[in-house]
Design a protein around this motif. Structure first.
Motif, PDB file in Angstrom:
ATOM      1  N   LEU A  58      72.647   9.608  55.388  1.00  0.00           N
ATOM      2  CA  LEU A  58      71.967  10.616  54.573  1.00  0.00           C
ATOM      3  C   LEU A  58      72.512  12.016  54.885  1.00  0.00           C
ATOM      4  O   LEU A  58      72.693  12.834  53.974  1.00  0.00           O
ATOM      5  CB  LEU A  58      70.459  10.575  54.828  1.00  0.00           C
ATOM      6  N   ALA A  59      72.791  12.289  56.167  1.00  0.00           N
ATOM      7  CA  ALA A  59      73.342  13.593  56.548  1.00  0.00           C
ATOM      8  C   ALA A  59      74.717  13.799  55.925  1.00  0.00           C
ATOM      9  O   ALA A  59      75.048  14.903  55.471  1.00  0.00           O
ATOM     10  CB  ALA A  59      73.422  13.708  58.066  1.00  0.00           C
ATOM     11  N   LEU A  60      75.527  12.748  55.882  1.00  0.00           N
ATOM     12  CA  LEU A  60      76.838  12.839  55.239  1.00  0.00           C
ATOM     13  C   LEU A  60      76.703  13.200  53.766  1.00  0.00           C
ATOM     14  O   LEU A  60      77.441  14.036  53.239  1.00  0.00           O
ATOM     15  CB  LEU A  60      77.582  11.505  55.364  1.00  0.00           C
ATOM     16  N   CYS A  61      75.745  12.569  53.100  1.00  0.00           N
ATOM     17  CA  CYS A  61      75.537  12.817  51.670  1.00  0.00           C
ATOM     18  C   CYS A  61      75.042  14.234  51.410  1.00  0.00           C
ATOM     19  O   CYS A  61      75.318  14.802  50.348  1.00  0.00           O
ATOM     20  CB  CYS A  61      74.536  11.821  51.099  1.00  0.00           C
ATOM     21  N   LEU A  62      74.321  14.808  52.371  1.00  0.00           N
ATOM     22  CA  LEU A  62      73.694  16.113  52.172  1.00  0.00           C
ATOM     23  C   LEU A  62      74.469  17.250  52.837  1.00  0.00           C
ATOM     24  O   LEU A  62      74.075  18.412  52.716  1.00  0.00           O
ATOM     25  CB  LEU A  62      72.262  16.092  52.716  1.00  0.00           C
ATOM     26  N   GLY A  63      75.548  16.925  53.539  1.00  0.00           N
ATOM     27  CA  GLY A  63      76.283  17.956  54.247  1.00  0.00           C
ATOM     28  C   GLY A  63      75.525  18.500  55.438  1.00  0.00           C
ATOM     29  O   GLY A  63      75.727  19.656  55.844  1.00  0.00           O
ATOM     30  N   GLY A  64      74.648  17.677  56.013  1.00  0.00           N
ATOM     31  CA  GLY A  64      73.841  18.094  57.165  1.00  0.00           C
ATOM     32  C   GLY A  64      74.403  17.565  58.471  1.00  0.00           C
ATOM     33  O   GLY A  64      75.485  16.980  58.515  1.00  0.00           O
ATOM     34  N   HIS A  65      73.630  17.749  59.547  1.00  0.00           N
ATOM     35  CA  HIS A  65      74.071  17.358  60.881  1.00  0.00           C
ATOM     36  C   HIS A  65      72.929  16.658  61.613  1.00  0.00           C
ATOM     37  O   HIS A  65      71.755  16.833  61.259  1.00  0.00           O
ATOM     38  CB  HIS A  65      74.532  18.585  61.670  1.00  0.00           C
ATOM     39  N   ALA A  84      67.685  12.238  48.811  1.00  0.00           N
ATOM     40  CA  ALA A  84      68.744  11.312  49.214  1.00  0.00           C
ATOM     41  C   ALA A  84      68.170   9.935  49.524  1.00  0.00           C
ATOM     42  O   ALA A  84      68.777   8.905  49.181  1.00  0.00           O
ATOM     43  CB  ALA A  84      69.487  11.860  50.433  1.00  0.00           C
ATOM     44  N   ALA A  85      66.999   9.899  50.155  1.00  0.00           N
ATOM     45  CA  ALA A  85      66.371   8.613  50.470  1.00  0.00           C
ATOM     46  C   ALA A  85      65.967   7.873  49.198  1.00  0.00           C
ATOM     47  O   ALA A  85      66.079   6.644  49.113  1.00  0.00           O
ATOM     48  CB  ALA A  85      65.148   8.836  51.354  1.00  0.00           C
ATOM     49  N   ALA A  86      65.504   8.614  48.194  1.00  0.00           N
ATOM     50  CA  ALA A  86      65.147   7.994  46.919  1.00  0.00           C
ATOM     51  C   ALA A  86      66.377   7.377  46.259  1.00  0.00           C
ATOM     52  O   ALA A  86      66.336   6.243  45.758  1.00  0.00           O
ATOM     53  CB  ALA A  86      64.509   9.025  45.988  1.00  0.00           C
ATOM     54  N   ALA A  87      67.486   8.115  46.264  1.00  0.00           N
ATOM     55  CA  ALA A  87      68.729   7.590  45.688  1.00  0.00           C
ATOM     56  C   ALA A  87      69.220   6.380  46.465  1.00  0.00           C
ATOM     57  O   ALA A  87      69.731   5.414  45.880  1.00  0.00           O
ATOM     58  CB  ALA A  87      69.795   8.686  45.669  1.00  0.00           C
ATOM     59  N   LEU A  88      69.052   6.411  47.782  1.00  0.00           N
ATOM     60  CA  LEU A  88      69.456   5.275  48.607  1.00  0.00           C
ATOM     61  C   LEU A  88      68.616   4.042  48.293  1.00  0.00           C
ATOM     62  O   LEU A  88      69.075   2.904  48.461  1.00  0.00           O
ATOM     63  CB  LEU A  88      69.327   5.643  50.095  1.00  0.00           C
ATOM     64  N   ASP A  89      67.413   4.270  47.816  1.00  0.00           N
ATOM     65  CA  ASP A  89      66.526   3.171  47.434  1.00  0.00           C
ATOM     66  C   ASP A  89      66.723   2.760  45.975  1.00  0.00           C
ATOM     67  O   ASP A  89      66.005   1.888  45.471  1.00  0.00           O
ATOM     68  CB  ASP A  89      65.059   3.589  47.661  1.00  0.00           C
ATOM     69  N   GLY A  90      67.671   3.412  45.307  1.00  0.00           N
ATOM     70  CA  GLY A  90      67.979   3.052  43.931  1.00  0.00           C
ATOM     71  C   GLY A  90      67.109   3.718  42.895  1.00  0.00           C
ATOM     72  O   GLY A  90      67.035   3.248  41.761  1.00  0.00           O
ATOM     73  N   ARG A  91      66.440   4.834  43.246  1.00  0.00           N
ATOM     74  CA  ARG A  91      65.556   5.532  42.300  1.00  0.00           C
ATOM     75  C   ARG A  91      66.096   6.916  41.981  1.00  0.00           C
ATOM     76  O   ARG A  91      66.822   7.506  42.800  1.00  0.00           O
ATOM     77  CB  ARG A  91      64.145   5.648  42.886  1.00  0.00           C
TER      78      ARG A  91
END
Length: 312
Positions: free
Chosen positions: A30-37, A257-264
């Motif tokens: 999720l951090a990779l997808c969001l540019g976070g750390h 990002a978590a919603a997208a990871l869950d397919g929503r």
């Protein structure tokens, strides 16, 4: 590939090398997808370095490891000008921060002056050297580790630095079955040697994932829920310091990002609730009374959530 398909492939590949630690693996993706750390807390030997090297292989990027020590200088992190006798001129030597995946090992062993070298890089994805702003590679992910037990000779991370970490992941001891799998893996050789055999994600995967996260919708009631959660931490009787506005932004983005990871393509309150502990546990400061009561940040955050109505 959808973000869900990419996430499933990412986790499957990582788990060929790293046994267990499902939460940390998911948070890293999720951090990779969001540019976070990610700040990773765990005792030695729980595969923190192995995870960082595995992620670098999967994204097809460079990997650098910085061992933070009390005598480490900011220039050892970001770089400096070096005088070359052969040319009688200065040459800019870039530091190890210029990598796709940076492992800041035992980050709390360096003084604040050195830790501050990470602040601009983590927030703005650039480093100012000799007056010029130099962009960092994309993707750019800092995985910083610290030992939760051994505090002798360490420096507490400043709140300004902690607030720049999207997540704080806790790597715990493996379960019995997982530890048996670890022993079996080492019985057949070093797992680190198998990292190079992993299949890399397609080059445009992360860019597509970020675009998909941006398309996820957040209803006003869910935005209000995020605001109320952050506000509740600021007035909690158990906390000296509540979550910052940046924490609210990170919580909402993480939920998307978590919603997208869950397919929503929409965020639910459950997405938000599930990510409150890893997103906020390192941004709040407990009162002494709460610590004496035996509470930790996660317990206090659960208390705060229990006082709020969940939108329907």
């Amino acid at each position: 590939m959808t973000l869900k398909e990419t996430g499933d492939a990412f986790r499957a590949q990582v788990h060929r090398i790293v046994v267990g630690q499902e939460e940390t693996v998911t948070l890293s993706f999720l951090a990779l997808c969001l540019g976070g750390h990610v700040l990773i807390e765990g005792v030695p030997g729980t595969a923190k370095t192995l995870l960082a090297r595995t992620i670098a292989q999967l994204v097809g990027g460079s990997f650098k490891r910085i061992q933070f020590t009390p005598d480490l200088m900011p220039s050892d992190v970001v770089g400096t000008s070096v005088y070359e006798l052969a040319t009688s001129s200065f040459r800019l030597r870039l530091g190890p921060i210029f990598a796709n995946i940076v492992l800041a090992d035992e980050v709390n062993r360096a003084p604040a002056k050195t830790q501050s070298a990470l602040l601009e890089a983590m927030e703005e994805h650039q480093v100012t050297l000799e007056g010029d702003a130099r962009p960092l590679p994309d993707p750019f992910l800092v995985l910083a580790t610290q030992n939760p037990v051994e505090y002798e000779g360490t420096y507490p991370l400043p709140e300004a630095e902690l607030d720049r970490f999207l997540f704080k992941a806790v790597m715990r001891y493996p379960e019995s079955a997982e530890e048996q799998a670890i022993l079996r893996a080492h019985d057949h050789g070093q797992p680190l040697a198998e990292v190079r055999g992993l299949s890399q994600l397609p080059p445009s995967t992360l860019a597509d994932a970020r675009a998909e996260v941006d398309r996820v919708t957040v209803e006003d009631s869910v935005v209000d829920y995020v605001v109320r959660i952050v506000a509740e931490t600021r007035r909690s009787p158990d906390l000296l310091l509540g979550a910052s506005p940046r924490a609210g932004v990170h919580l909402m983005r993480a939920a998307k990002a978590a919603a997208a990871l869950d397919g929503r393509d929409f965020v639910t309150p459950d997405d938000v609730k599930a990510l409150v502990p890893p997103t906020l546990r390192h941004r709040v400061v407990l009162k002494a009374e709460a610590e004496i009561e035996g509470l930790d940040a996660d317990a206090v955050l659960r208390r705060a959530l229990s006082r709020l109505d969940v939108p329907r």
